[in-house]
Design a protein around this motif. Structure first.
Motif, PDB file in Angstrom:
ATOM      1  N   PHE A 103     -14.681   1.040   8.836  1.00  7.45           N
ATOM      2  CA  PHE A 103     -13.739   1.318   7.751  1.00  7.45           C
ATOM      3  C   PHE A 103     -13.328   2.789   7.792  1.00  7.45           C
ATOM      4  CE2 PHE A 103     -12.697   2.832   3.545  1.00  7.45           C
ATOM      5  CZ  PHE A 103     -11.892   1.840   3.013  1.00  7.45           C
ATOM      6  N   GLU A 124       0.862  -1.184   0.000  1.00  5.61           N
ATOM      7  CA  GLU A 124       0.000   0.000   0.000  1.00  5.61           C
ATOM      8  C   GLU A 124       0.891   1.223   0.000  1.00  5.61           C
ATOM      9  OE1 GLU A 124      -3.404  -0.584   3.126  1.00  5.61           O
ATOM     10  OE2 GLU A 124      -1.632  -1.644   3.825  1.00  5.61           O
ATOM     11  N   PRO A 164     -18.384   2.675   1.869  1.00  4.01           N
ATOM     12  CA  PRO A 164     -17.826   3.719   2.729  1.00  4.01           C
ATOM     13  C   PRO A 164     -16.877   4.662   1.975  1.00  4.01           C
ATOM     14  CG  PRO A 164     -16.720   1.623   3.145  1.00  4.01           C
ATOM     15  CD  PRO A 164     -17.775   1.361   2.111  1.00  4.01           C
ATOM     16  N   ILE A 165     -16.538   4.308   0.744  1.00  6.84           N
ATOM     17  CA  ILE A 165     -15.611   5.160  -0.010  1.00  6.84           C
ATOM     18  C   ILE A 165     -16.352   6.335  -0.630  1.00  6.84           C
ATOM     19  CG2 ILE A 165     -13.992   5.202  -1.962  1.00  6.84           C
ATOM     20  CD1 ILE A 165     -13.606   2.111  -1.192  1.00  6.84           C
ATOM     21  N   GLN A 168     -19.498  -4.062  -4.248  1.00  9.44           N
ATOM     22  CA  GLN A 168     -19.102  -4.538  -2.919  1.00  9.44           C
ATOM     23  C   GLN A 168     -19.526  -5.970  -2.652  1.00  9.44           C
ATOM     24  OE1 GLN A 168     -20.539  -1.194  -0.545  1.00  9.44           O
ATOM     25  NE2 GLN A 168     -19.014  -1.891   0.914  1.00  9.44           N
ATOM     26  N   ARG A 219      -5.582   3.282   9.675  1.00  7.30           N
ATOM     27  CA  ARG A 219      -4.828   2.899   8.470  1.00  7.30           C
ATOM     28  C   ARG A 219      -5.518   3.419   7.210  1.00  7.30           C
ATOM     29  NH1 ARG A 219      -0.997  -2.222   8.411  1.00  7.30           N
ATOM     30  NH2 ARG A 219      -0.484  -2.372  10.605  1.00  7.30           N
ATOM     31  N   TYR A 264      -7.550   4.258  -5.676  1.00  9.75           N
ATOM     32  CA  TYR A 264      -8.487   5.235  -5.109  1.00  9.75           C
ATOM     33  C   TYR A 264      -8.151   6.585  -5.731  1.00  9.75           C
ATOM     34  CZ  TYR A 264      -9.350   1.656  -1.579  1.00  9.75           C
ATOM     35  OH  TYR A 264      -9.669   0.478  -0.958  1.00  9.75           O
ATOM     36  N   ARG A 267      -7.949   6.580   2.191  1.00 16.80           N
ATOM     37  CA  ARG A 267      -9.076   5.808   1.679  1.00 16.80           C
ATOM     38  C   ARG A 267     -10.378   6.190   2.375  1.00 16.80           C
ATOM     39  NH1 ARG A 267      -5.171   0.979   1.547  1.00 16.80           N
ATOM     40  NH2 ARG A 267      -5.689   0.671   3.732  1.00 16.80           N
ATOM     41  N   SER A 268     -10.276   7.052   3.390  1.00 18.93           N
ATOM     42  CA  SER A 268     -11.473   7.424   4.147  1.00 18.93           C
ATOM     43  C   SER A 268     -11.683   8.939   4.080  1.00 18.93           C
ATOM     44  CB  SER A 268     -11.319   7.002   5.612  1.00 18.93           C
ATOM     45  OG  SER A 268     -12.310   7.626   6.398  1.00 18.93           O
ATOM     46  N   VAL A 282      -4.954   8.797  -5.186  1.00 21.78           N
ATOM     47  CA  VAL A 282      -4.494   9.189  -3.848  1.00 21.78           C
ATOM     48  C   VAL A 282      -4.069   7.987  -3.013  1.00 21.78           C
ATOM     49  CG1 VAL A 282      -5.834  11.313  -3.741  1.00 21.78           C
ATOM     50  CG2 VAL A 282      -6.861   9.168  -2.948  1.00 21.78           C
ATOM     51  N   SER A 283      -4.470   6.802  -3.439  1.00 33.98           N
ATOM     52  CA  SER A 283      -4.131   5.629  -2.649  1.00 33.98           C
ATOM     53  C   SER A 283      -4.127   4.411  -3.568  1.00 33.98           C
ATOM     54  CB  SER A 283      -5.162   5.442  -1.537  1.00 33.98           C
ATOM     55  OG  SER A 283      -4.750   4.431  -0.649  1.00 33.98           O
ATOM     56  N   LEU A 337     -14.445  10.856  -3.559  1.00 37.21           N
ATOM     57  CA  LEU A 337     -13.486   9.751  -3.551  1.00 37.21           C
ATOM     58  C   LEU A 337     -14.135   8.560  -4.242  1.00 37.21           C
ATOM     59  CD1 LEU A 337     -10.731   8.765  -2.304  1.00 37.21           C
ATOM     60  CD2 LEU A 337     -12.010   8.105  -0.279  1.00 37.21           C
ATOM     61  N   GLU A 338     -13.404   7.927  -5.158  1.00 39.20           N
ATOM     62  CA  GLU A 338     -13.931   6.741  -5.845  1.00 39.20           C
ATOM     63  C   GLU A 338     -12.836   5.686  -5.905  1.00 39.20           C
ATOM     64  OE1 GLU A 338     -16.887   6.032  -6.783  1.00 39.20           O
ATOM     65  OE2 GLU A 338     -17.950   7.959  -6.898  1.00 39.20           O
ATOM     66  N   SER A 339     -13.249   4.433  -6.075  1.00 35.87           N
ATOM     67  CA  SER A 339     -12.257   3.357  -6.184  1.00 35.87           C
ATOM     68  C   SER A 339     -12.480   2.552  -7.454  1.00 35.87           C
ATOM     69  CB  SER A 339     -12.352   2.434  -4.962  1.00 35.87           C
ATOM     70  OG  SER A 339     -13.602   1.800  -4.943  1.00 35.87           O
TER      71      SER A 339
END
Lengths: 460, 430
Positions: free
Chosen positions: B240, A31, B360-361, A374, B245, A173, B251-252, A136-137, A180-182
């Motif tokens: 989450f 990560e 939750p994202i 999900q 972390r 992400y 991510r949050s 961002v991630s 924020l989206e993944s």
């Protein structure tokens, strides 16, 4: 070990199964420029299952001394006997297996150095970050499971089985303002790295995940309503597995699932043939590939729906006896501590005759849906709900703007009855992860593109 | 072989820090499937986990076998050496522990007793109405011993035990098949846990029969009364969002929101891991770090994140004892009685189970209502099916209007009902 187990299964009982299971498992996660998980495990043990007058007793141990094995068997036997009189016996349908079985491994994971596996994860994670300033991630995750089993039963099975399951997943992400989206991409297989990356090379996957995450930032929420949709094979697989497959597991059927009322009836469009297959010839490296089940029986392909008619269920040796049909060999246990349960293997809809691009071109207004979001769940009445990972409008036969937040729902048999086009393509693509039913199981699912009508949950 | 000796071997093999944990579990389980007794099960297992830090590189190895213990220290050091240098990869320092009472019952429950209770559970349910069917029922008794030591002096041990029952059923009438529903209970005390078997079996049976003939709700934006089971899914999304972390890895969306309002002023969420006699209570986490009561959201204001040793070091703070990233025993402070809450609803639905996604994202919530009821002017009007709900999780948190005094058992502990306004309900749009 084999000799001891052979001796034990000679005990006086309706049936005895002994299963030695050694498992080596490796997990690697990176990560944001760091390897944050590097974890290996090695477990081994024996599970004994004894049938006495219709009641199963089960006991397991990680201690493989002869005396401990005998004691554990006796615990299973006594457990079965303690239910004496509470149920009538039933016939068992067995298809014993002998010999040595091994899944095909191209570039076996046990030949690849740990450093190379860590490097794959590290490089992939690095690649994600460099693909867009909006990322961002980033996460990359690899998992392998190497199973070695010896299964010996009073029904005549005496088999060694080596099975290998591998998973690789990347997640991106992306952010813009407060949004924020993944996005994700994942692959899984039975076998080595040759099998794992048979459809997508590892280098391609970060790009897919980043594209998905970044494009979702501009996407609008899905509008609620009933739509014509074109499903990518990944979602066809989810529909086949979650919405239909679970309702035809014979243990659920006996409990009263909707499928118990519909055998030999028309439940879907005549274009639909749905199969649960332990070794699909179109893709033998599929994740759910199974060479012997955990009751020691030979697995066979089960045709669940044939040209729209519900034709059969998924069985273990007990339910096959109760229904007086062939045992499809669907009994699977995740670890030596687990009792075998009826589980799916590779569940898919067979390809049809329509070119996928032609299906989209002939859709005036609808949505193109791809990948499980999900989660997905289905009920005893085949009512289902799945989150969708990626979705686009189809307008005048062309794929257009993305939408987000799509969940689909409906009654699976009604949805399959609404199918009017079935693609000529085929892909088993349930990606990384597990199916859960009291215990995890590696499965796969898929099929061709298909077009149907279903309900989209979203904004009013 | 004892833990100290293995620690020494890991250190001698090149590690600068080492940790050994051991868990012994004994389970007795009775399973009913498809209305019939299926199997009786006894499992005994012992497992070991080793962590080694070599030059700030962390490796983990676990095994259940005595045979592999002899090479565990070789394995774990080799794994650590293949990992990345990470300045924050360290093991925790020892801290005083507060033992929790009542986590274990001395009385050994026999398999025959477990069988007797399982039979009662199924019989009471089945005898209620011939239209009922048991999908599965399970009664189990589990005891465990967990111990952990590390080379810095952490030394902790906890003996635990719990009993649990679970029954999942459905009702069928002609061609109508209800949704699945279930009841369960968990507790340290066998007698107290099984005391609710009859009541819960009847409650499940009655709910399933009443849910036959369900139809879709209308389409509207209204109030939703979430059952404790559904609330546990909301808490999973919150878990989450407040995990340090996920904050650190961006991510949050709760990053940087400590001290800010993220929920309704009536919403206070605590983690209470020191409640005596609760099966979810624990004195320390899986790193041996003490747990402590923690207020996570106070009157809608975010007060802390959940830290393990690694995340805490990155933020230059201390671990909150959440090495596994989960709440231990979440408690939501109540504001009203369930009756008052239900009677206050002008137009809405009850959600018994939620088969859907809470992302939750991006905050998107969408899914099917299971075992639900349509409510008008405080009255349960009719059971609903084929009904979806949707909304934005972050708005839903702000739209909580009441929390019940009554709780029901869930798999994460007893939880209340929540009443939330402004939720999109999509029933009969065809």
């Amino acid at each position: 070990m084999r000799a001891i187990l052979l001796k034990i299964v000679e005990a006086k009982a309706t049936a005895v199964q002994a299963r030695y299971h050694r498992r080596r498992r490796l997990k690697i996660k990176a990560e944001n420029s760091r390897v944050t998980l590097l974890s290996a495990s090695e477990t081994a043990g024996v599970g004994f299952r004894v049938l006495q007058k219709g009641i199963w007793g089960f006991s397991s141990t990680s201690n493989t001394d002869v005396d401990e094995l005998k004691k554990t068997f006796e615990e299973a036997n006594q457990a079965a006997l303690s239910g004496n009189g509470l149920r009538q016996g039933f016939p068992l349908v067995v298809s014993p297996v002998k010999g040595v079985l091994q899944v095909k491994e191209t570039r076996p994971v046990t030949n690849i150095p740990l450093e190379e596996k860590v490097d794959l994860v590290r490089r992939s994670e690095e690649q994600i970050k460099n693909l867009s300033p909006k990322v961002v991630s980033s996460v990359a995750f690899y998992e392998e499971i190497v199973d070695e089993k010896i299964i010996v039963t009073s029904g005549g099975t005496n088999v060694s089985y080596r099975d290998v399951k591998t998973d690789f997943r990347v997640l991106a992400y992306a952010a813009e303002g407060s949004r924020l989206e993944s996005g994700q991409a994942s692959v899984s297989a039975t076998g080595g790295w040759g099998e794992l990356f048979r459809h997508n090379p590892a280098e391609m996957m970060p790009e897919l995940a980043v594209k998905s995450a970044v494009e979702k930032l501009q996407a609008e929420p899905a509008p609620a309503g009933l739509y014509q949709v074109v499903l990518h094979p990944s979602l066809v697989g989810i529909l086949a597995h979650e919405a239909i497959g679970h309702t035809v597991e014979a243990d659920f059927v006996l409990a009263g699932s909707i499928a118990s009322q519909n055998l030999n009836q028309k439940v879907a469009s005549e274009r639909i043939t749905l199969v649960d297959d332990p070794w699909p010839h179109l893709d033998p490296a599929a994740t759910g590939t199974l060479l012997v089940d955990d009751e020691g029986n030979s697995p066979m392909a089960a045709v669940i729906i044939n040209q729209g008619y519900l034709k059969g269920y998924l069985h273990d040796m007990e339910t096959a006896g109760i229904f007086q049909v062939a045992n499809t060999g669907n009994a699977r246990a995740f670890s030596y501590q687990d009792e075998p349960l009826i589980r799916m293997r590779n569940t898919y809809i067979q390809p049809g005759n329509d070119a996928p691009e032609e299906i989209i071109a002939s859709t005036a207004l609808g949505l193109y849906l791809k990948g499980l979001g999900q989660s997905g769940q289905a009920d005893a009445n085949a009512e289902f709900m799945f989150g969708v990972d990626e979705a686009w409008w189809i307008r005048k036969g062309r794929i257009g703007r993305r939408v987000v937040g799509v969940t689909i729902s409906g009654q699976a048999f009604q949805v399959l009855s609404s199918v009017d086009r079935v693609g000529s393509d085929f892909l088993l693509d349930s990606g990384a992860g597990y199916c859960g039913k009291h215990q995890p199981a590696k499965v796969d699912a898929g099929g061709p593109h298909l077009r149907c009508r279903l309900k989209i949950g979203g904004e009013l | 072989m004892n833990g100290e000796k293995i620690l020494e071997k890991i250190l001698r093999h090149g590690a600068s820090e080492a940790e050994v944990s051991k868990k012994t579990v004994c389970e007795k389980t009775v399973i009913f499937e498809n209305n019939r007794l299926k199997s009786l099960k006894v499992n005994n297992s012992t497992s070991y986990r080793f962590r080694a830090v070599v030059n700030n590189q962390l490796g983990v190895f676990s095994t259940n076998s005595q045979e592999h213990l002899s090479e565990a220290w070789v394995q774990v050091v080799a794994i650590a050496k293949a990992s990345d240098f990470d300045p924050d990869a360290v093991l925790p320092e020892p801290q005083p522990l507060t033992p929790i009472s009542g986590l274990f019952e001395e009385r050994a429950v026999t398999l025959s007793e477990v069988l007797r209770v399982a039979r009662k559970l199924v019989e009471v349910f089945k005898n209620f109405d011939r239209r009922l069917s048991v999908d599965s029922a399970r009664v189990e008794v589990v005891s465990s011993d967990y111990s952990i030591i590390n080379s810095k002096g952490v030394k902790a041990e906890e003996k635990r035990g719990f009993s649990q029952y679970f029954i999942m059923g459905l009702a069928t009438e002609d061609e109508a098949v209800s949704s699945f529903d279930y009841r369960m209970n968990t507790g340290v005390s066998w007698e107290k846990t099984i005391a609710t078997v009859e009541e819960n079996a009847i409650s499940l049976a009655s709910c399933l029969i009443q849910s036959l003939g369900a139809r879709p709700a209308p389409i509207f934006t209204g109030e939703v009364l979430l059952s404790p089971e559904t609330v546990s899914e909301f808490l999973e999304a919150l878990e989450f969002l407040v995990n340090a972390r996920n904050i650190q890895e961006k991510r949050s969306v709760f990053a940087g929101k400590i001290g800010q309002t993220i929920g309704s002023s009536c919403f206070t969420l605590e983690d209470q891991p020191h409640q005596p006699g609760q099966p979810w209570s624990t004195a320390f986490d899986s790193e041996g770090v003490p747990t402590r009561p923690l207020t996570i959201i106070k009157k809608g204001v975010l007060t802390t994140y959940l830290y393990d040793t690694y995340a805490a070091r990155r933020d230059m703070t201390v671990s909150t004892g959440h090495a596994d990233g989960h709440f231990h025993s979440p408690v939501i402070q109540p504001t009203a009685s369930l009756k008052e809450m239900r009677e206050s609803i002008t137009r809405g639905i009850v959600v018994r189970r939620f088969s859907g996604n809470i992302n939750p994202i991006n905050g998107m919530v969408s899914g099917l209502v299971k075992g639900g009821w349509y409510i008008e002017n405080g009255q349960l009007t009719y059971p609903i099916t084929d009904t979806m709900l949707s909304g934005d999780f972050f708005n839903l948190l702000r739209n909580i209007t009441a929390i019940s005094q009554e709780t029901e058992p869930t798999f994460v502990g007893p939880l209340p009902y929540l009443l939330i306004k402004g939720v999109n309900i999509l029933g009969n749009k065809k």
